[in-house]
Design a protein around this motif. Sequence first.
Motif, PDB file in Angstrom:
ATOM      1  N   SER A 178      -3.529   3.508  -2.841  1.00  0.00           N
ATOM      2  CA  SER A 178      -2.496   2.698  -4.636  1.00  0.00           C
ATOM      3  C   SER A 178      -2.107   0.942  -3.746  1.00  0.00           C
ATOM      4  O   SER A 178      -1.892   1.282  -2.238  1.00  0.00           O
ATOM      5  CB  SER A 178      -1.904   2.902  -5.445  1.00  0.00           C
ATOM      6  OG  SER A 178      -2.226   4.052  -6.012  1.00  0.00           O
ATOM      7  N   CYS A 179      -2.464  -0.057  -4.142  1.00  0.00           N
ATOM      8  CA  CYS A 179      -2.440  -1.000  -3.674  1.00  0.00           C
ATOM      9  C   CYS A 179      -1.686  -2.265  -4.615  1.00  0.00           C
ATOM     10  O   CYS A 179      -2.869  -1.789  -5.721  1.00  0.00           O
ATOM     11  CB  CYS A 179      -3.305  -1.807  -2.848  1.00  0.00           C
ATOM     12  SG  CYS A 179      -2.768  -3.492  -2.702  1.00  0.00           S
ATOM     13  N   ASP A 180      -0.820  -2.458  -4.738  1.00  0.00           N
ATOM     14  CA  ASP A 180      -0.226  -3.059  -5.389  1.00  0.00           C
ATOM     15  C   ASP A 180      -0.042  -4.412  -5.464  1.00  0.00           C
ATOM     16  O   ASP A 180       1.026  -4.819  -4.253  1.00  0.00           O
ATOM     17  CB  ASP A 180       1.362  -2.174  -6.572  1.00  0.00           C
ATOM     18  CG  ASP A 180       1.571  -1.112  -7.192  1.00  0.00           C
ATOM     19  OD1 ASP A 180       1.778  -0.216  -6.699  1.00  0.00           O
ATOM     20  OD2 ASP A 180       0.419  -0.667  -7.579  1.00  0.00           O
ATOM     21  N   THR A 210      -3.409  -3.017 -10.130  1.00  0.00           N
ATOM     22  CA  THR A 210      -3.430  -2.473  -8.586  1.00  0.00           C
ATOM     23  C   THR A 210      -5.292  -2.011  -8.283  1.00  0.00           C
ATOM     24  O   THR A 210      -5.532  -1.970  -9.030  1.00  0.00           O
ATOM     25  CB  THR A 210      -2.838  -1.203  -9.117  1.00  0.00           C
ATOM     26  OG1 THR A 210      -1.448  -1.416  -9.673  1.00  0.00           O
ATOM     27  CG2 THR A 210      -2.917  -0.353  -8.343  1.00  0.00           C
ATOM     28  N   ARG A 235      -5.210   9.949  -1.828  1.00  0.00           N
ATOM     29  CA  ARG A 235      -5.718   8.344  -2.688  1.00  0.00           C
ATOM     30  C   ARG A 235      -4.668   6.965  -2.370  1.00  0.00           C
ATOM     31  O   ARG A 235      -3.441   7.548  -1.994  1.00  0.00           O
ATOM     32  CB  ARG A 235      -5.368   8.934  -4.086  1.00  0.00           C
ATOM     33  CG  ARG A 235      -5.869   7.683  -5.164  1.00  0.00           C
ATOM     34  CD  ARG A 235      -5.678   8.506  -6.796  1.00  0.00           C
ATOM     35  NE  ARG A 235      -5.911   7.068  -7.360  1.00  0.00           N
ATOM     36  CZ  ARG A 235      -5.742   6.920  -8.691  1.00  0.00           C
ATOM     37  NH1 ARG A 235      -4.304   7.394  -9.252  1.00  0.00           N
ATOM     38  NH2 ARG A 235      -5.866   5.974  -9.393  1.00  0.00           N
ATOM     39  N   GLU A 246       0.892  -1.291   0.646  1.00  0.00           N
ATOM     40  CA  GLU A 246      -0.060  -0.358  -0.045  1.00  0.00           C
ATOM     41  C   GLU A 246       0.712   1.341   0.106  1.00  0.00           C
ATOM     42  O   GLU A 246       2.089   1.249   0.734  1.00  0.00           O
ATOM     43  CB  GLU A 246      -0.849  -0.176   1.279  1.00  0.00           C
ATOM     44  CG  GLU A 246      -1.856  -0.927   1.391  1.00  0.00           C
ATOM     45  CD  GLU A 246      -0.857  -2.251   2.842  1.00  0.00           C
ATOM     46  OE1 GLU A 246      -2.065  -3.114   2.787  1.00  0.00           O
ATOM     47  OE2 GLU A 246       0.082  -2.524   2.223  1.00  0.00           O
ATOM     48  N   TYR A 294      -7.659   0.837  -5.224  1.00  0.00           N
ATOM     49  CA  TYR A 294      -7.124   2.449  -5.291  1.00  0.00           C
ATOM     50  C   TYR A 294      -8.212   2.644  -4.639  1.00  0.00           C
ATOM     51  O   TYR A 294      -9.393   2.072  -4.603  1.00  0.00           O
ATOM     52  CB  TYR A 294      -7.494   3.612  -6.922  1.00  0.00           C
ATOM     53  CG  TYR A 294      -6.535   3.448  -7.538  1.00  0.00           C
ATOM     54  CD1 TYR A 294      -6.431   2.805  -9.026  1.00  0.00           C
ATOM     55  CD2 TYR A 294      -4.552   4.077  -7.377  1.00  0.00           C
ATOM     56  CE1 TYR A 294      -5.461   2.732  -9.397  1.00  0.00           C
ATOM     57  CE2 TYR A 294      -3.944   3.712  -8.657  1.00  0.00           C
ATOM     58  CZ  TYR A 294      -4.422   3.470  -9.499  1.00  0.00           C
ATOM     59  OH  TYR A 294      -3.238   3.003 -10.252  1.00  0.00           O
ATOM     60  N   ARG A 330      -9.574  -0.053  -9.488  1.00  0.00           N
ATOM     61  CA  ARG A 330      -9.098  -0.718 -10.015  1.00  0.00           C
ATOM     62  C   ARG A 330      -8.504  -1.276 -11.461  1.00  0.00           C
ATOM     63  O   ARG A 330      -9.488  -1.225 -12.403  1.00  0.00           O
ATOM     64  CB  ARG A 330      -9.024  -2.747  -9.707  1.00  0.00           C
ATOM     65  CG  ARG A 330     -10.334  -3.158  -9.815  1.00  0.00           C
ATOM     66  CD  ARG A 330     -10.516  -4.760  -9.596  1.00  0.00           C
ATOM     67  NE  ARG A 330      -9.660  -5.102  -9.809  1.00  0.00           N
ATOM     68  CZ  ARG A 330      -9.958  -6.758  -9.390  1.00  0.00           C
ATOM     69  NH1 ARG A 330     -10.904  -7.210  -8.062  1.00  0.00           N
ATOM     70  NH2 ARG A 330      -8.890  -8.121  -9.647  1.00  0.00           N
TER      71      ARG A 330
END
Length: 120
Positions: A21-23, A77, A19, A6, A79, A71
């Motif tokens: 994000s998660c990858d 990813t 915002r 994250e 969001y 996503r």
Amino acid sequence: QVQLVESGGGLVQPGGSLRLSCDASGSFFSINTMRWHRQAPGKERELVAGITGGGTTNYADSVKGRFTISRVNAENTVYLQMNSLKPEDTAVYYCAAVVVDSDSRYRNYWGKGTLVTVSS
């Protein structure tokens, strides 16, 4: 193994936006649902929002109309756009994903979390 990382947390004033994000990375066939959870100090972890691979979303009542989950499947990813933030949104936000491996097994993975602090 699958890793979820994250980013995007921080300090924001009430009424502001962030915002997250998660990858997702690692070895897997596909990603099913992706979710954001949060855990405030002294409270249990709760579901904030979820999104299926097809784009169907669901939200906790407390964030409806303020948060938006999205996503990008090609980038693995997800969001979380957070608007009109309130002090009660302060928490560690965790990304989670149900991943399908090459043997068609479904497994749930968690990220390590990112801290969101809403304060003036």
